[in-house]
Design an enzyme around this catalytic site. Structure first.
Site, mmCIF file in Angstrom:
data_model
loop_
_atom_site.group_PDB
_atom_site.id
_atom_site.type_symbol
_atom_site.label_atom_id
_atom_site.label_comp_id
_atom_site.label_asym_id
_atom_site.label_seq_id
_atom_site.Cartn_x
_atom_site.Cartn_y
_atom_site.Cartn_z
ATOM 1 N N GLU A 1 2.077 0.271 -4.692
ATOM 2 C CA GLU A 1 0.378 0.542 -5.559
ATOM 3 C C GLU A 1 1.557 2.268 -5.806
ATOM 4 O OE1 GLU A 1 -3.302 2.888 -3.862
ATOM 5 O OE2 GLU A 1 -1.045 2.693 -2.460
ATOM 6 N N ASP B 1 1.048 -1.650 -0.245
ATOM 7 C CA ASP B 1 0.270 0.008 0.049
ATOM 8 C C ASP B 1 1.014 1.411 -0.070
ATOM 9 O OD1 ASP B 1 -2.832 1.229 0.223
ATOM 10 O OD2 ASP B 1 -2.079 2.064 2.248
#
Ligand SMILES: [Ca+2]
Ligand SMILES: [Ca+2]
Ligand SMILES: [Ca+2]
Length: 619
Positions: A348, A314
């Site tokens: 990401e 993330d």
């Protein structure tokens, strides 16, 4: 693992080397189906996967006793409110385990499970609270959130997935923790970013303040000796941890504010991109050697304990490159030692537009093995969710050599058309083409998935797309429940090609999109060219119409032409093919059986449809 493949005329020697390189268990797995795959999932390469991504709170509720996470009280304490899109709904790891068959029958081979770590149940200013149902507000990095189950439930899930030959990718966060640290000089969560120039580490509250941290040379000198001189965290804001939360975070070192940047909210520009708080979430000082070591221990521990197959990272772009340069090799070593040779790590690097330079930069500068291909999503949206052309796809693929490892490295890059932050593909079709009929929306969503499975990269399906979920926006508006939902806005949103709504359980293998994806997954499984083959663009345009690529079998170099009609009109055109591809067979849609002349194939494609044509030796 990547090597350039000469195409289409591969030498006999290199072809033999390639077969040896493939290894027997992998072939057995691909040819014999799930039972054999179970034995060989560790050997499978990242580019051979099909990923299914889900948020466990929204997938299936297998245990009603954990819906409140072991907490008692109202929703602002437990975080549980199945009628509100911003709260826990009850889905859990037991539920996910019970639905593995549904995921596997769709054709997926790897599951990307949204973060499962213990979260702060509820966060936000009074009147604007929401819950950590999504998993990105971590307080304990070492255990499963009680809303989702237990560590034992996770172990059982991983073992059940592995028994089927399915891989499990964990969704991890190192950029930030939950919002626990506060600033005395900014009581709300909207604290402006205070830069290193305006608030140097060596003065309290600005250049004219009292001297602190003598001898600290700044965050760019990332040695233990230098960071030993960073003793006070009050250079930008006067930070504190509320008394009741002094030891909330696990491991305990995470409770010390010295391991955070503490400079206020990121504006997502300049230095604040890596040093600012993500909307109040405590941003870790990932330059600090203690933080680097701490996260290597934390996530190495998950590899050791559970033998998972990879990490989706993330907010990767909001952490400094030096962190990744230490963390990634450490994780790959740890996995290898645990008997996981193909541990897969993808970051990401979020972008709403085509931005290959930035994505590729993170593979080169951070050493991130793979990044989620946000640019792919943007290019497919441009081609299919409005009046744009396929030139964005052409631009995207022209950038493939920029990645570390070059174009072959992009074969393993996870591609997607929908996700939980930006929203679902069907939503953007409805937004961009408000006059489109339901049938046209279905055709466009189908075509987007044909691109996802045919074009280079690893298809990543966002849970619910295969049931016609459309959502009506990004973030929580795109996080519908797969089990029977009680959220009024979800249940009021029309699904694609079904009269059902999300008020009913949505695990229907007869849904046209579920069936379409199953078919596409089978094509991908049976054609190595779609997983491992070099790709060249044959036709693209700045207007709706023909988009075509050729892909080449990695072993014998034979060609597969993929041609898409992105317009709502029938299309007839000549497409360039390899001069040696004289005869073709159709494996999706209707292809001509022979080239018109060496190097030219006359194709006809119905509106918003596609054809996949494989070159064969003779009719
Ligand atoms: Ca539950
Ligand atoms: Ca905070
Ligand atoms: Ca950061």
């Amino acid at each position: 693992m990547f090597r350039p493949l000469s195409n289409p005329a591969m030498t006999r020697d290199s072809s033999i080397r390639f077969w040896k390189f493939l290894r027997f268990p992998l072939l057995a797995g691909l040819l014999l189906g799930p039972a054999a795959q179970a034995a060989s999932y560790r050997d499978r390469l990242a580019q051979d996967e099909i990923i299914y991504f889900l948020l466990p709170d929204r997938f299936e509720n297998g245990d009603r006793s954990n819906d409140r996470g072991g907490l008692t009280g109202g929703r602002l304490i437990t975080g549980f409110d199945p009628t509100d899109a911003g709260f826990y709904h009850g889905g859990d790891l037991k539920g996910l385990r019970a639905r593995l068959d549904y995921i596997q029958r769709l054709g997926a081979t790897a599951i990307w499970v949204g973060p499962i770590f213990r979260n702060k149940p509820v966060q936000g200013p009074p009147g604007n609270e929401s819950a950590g149902y999504h998993g990105y507000w971590i307080t304990d990095f070492t255990h499963v959130d009680p809303h989702l189950g237990t560590d034992g439930d996770f172990k059982a899930l991983v073992e059940a997935a592995h028994a089927r030959g399915l891989k499990v990718y964990m969704d991890i966060v190192v950029n930030h923790t939950a919002d626990v640290i506060r600033y005395r000089d900014c009581p709300t969560s909207g604290c402006a970013y205070r830069s290193r120039a305006d608030y140097p580490y060596t003065r309290e509250g600005g250049p004219d303040g009292e001297p602190i941290n003598p001898g600290f040379l700044g965050d760019q000198v990332q040695t233990t000796a230098n960071f030993a001189k960073l003793a006070s965290p009050i250079y930008a804001y006067r930070v504190y941890v509320p008394e009741a939360e002094r030891h909330l975070k696990v491991p305990d070192w995470l409770n010390n504010p010295i391991y955070y940047h503490n400079r206020g909210n990121s504006t997502f520009t300049g230095e604040s991109s890596t040093m600012g708080d993500f909307m109040g979430l405590d941003d870790l000082m990932t330059e600090h050697p203690r933080v680097v070591q701490g996260f290597i221990e934390i996530f190495g521990g998950w590899i050791d304990r559970f033998g998972i197959d990879g990490f989706r990272i993330d907010t990767e772009r909001h952490v400094n490159p030096e962190f990744w340069r230490a963390f990634v090799p450490a994780m790959l070593r740890r996995a290898k030692a645990r008997g996981i040779p193909n541990f897969t790590i993808f970051g990401e690097v979020s972008s709403p537009v085509i931005d290959v330079a930035q994505q590729a930069g993170h593979t080169r500068i951070d050493g991130m093995p793979l990044v989620l291909d946000f640019s792919f999503r943007a290019a497919v949206l441009q081609a299919l969710a409005g009046q744009g052309g396929s030139d964005g796809l052409d631009l995207l693929f022209k950038g493939d050599p920029l990645y570390q490892g070059g174009a072959p490295a992009t074969l393993a890059m996870p591609t997607f058309v929908s996700n939980h932050d930006l929203g679902r593909f069907a939503h953007f079709v409805r937004l961009g083409l408000p006059q489109a009929s339901d049938d046209e929306v279905l055709k466009r969503v189908t075509l987007a998935h044909a691109m996802l499975f045919g074009l280079r990269g690893v298809p990543t399906i966002y849970s619910g797309d295969e049931q016609g979920f459309a959502g009506n926006g990004g973030d929580r508006a795109a996080r519908e429940d797969m089990f029977a939902s009680q959220v009024a806005s979800y249940n009021a949103t029309r699904l694609v090609d079904t009269d059902r709504t999300t008020a009913q359980s949505s695990f229907d293998p007869r849904h046209p999109l579920y069936r379409e994806i199953t078919t596409l997954a089978a094509l991908r499984r049976s054609h190595a060219a779609l997983r491992r083959g070099r790709q060249i663009v044959r036709a693209a345009s700045d207007k709706p119409g023909l988009f075509a690529v050729s892909r080449f079998d990695p072993v014998d170099g034979h060609e597969i032409l993929l041609a898409f009609n992105t317009s709502a009109e029938p299309l007839a055109a000549n497409v360039e093919v390899d001069a040696r591809s004289a005869h073709f067979r159709s494996f999706a849609g209707t292809c001509p059986s022979a080239a018109t002349a060496p190097g030219s194939l006359a194709v006809s494609i119905p509106p918003l449809s596609y054809i996949f044509c494989e070159a064969v030796a003779s009719r």
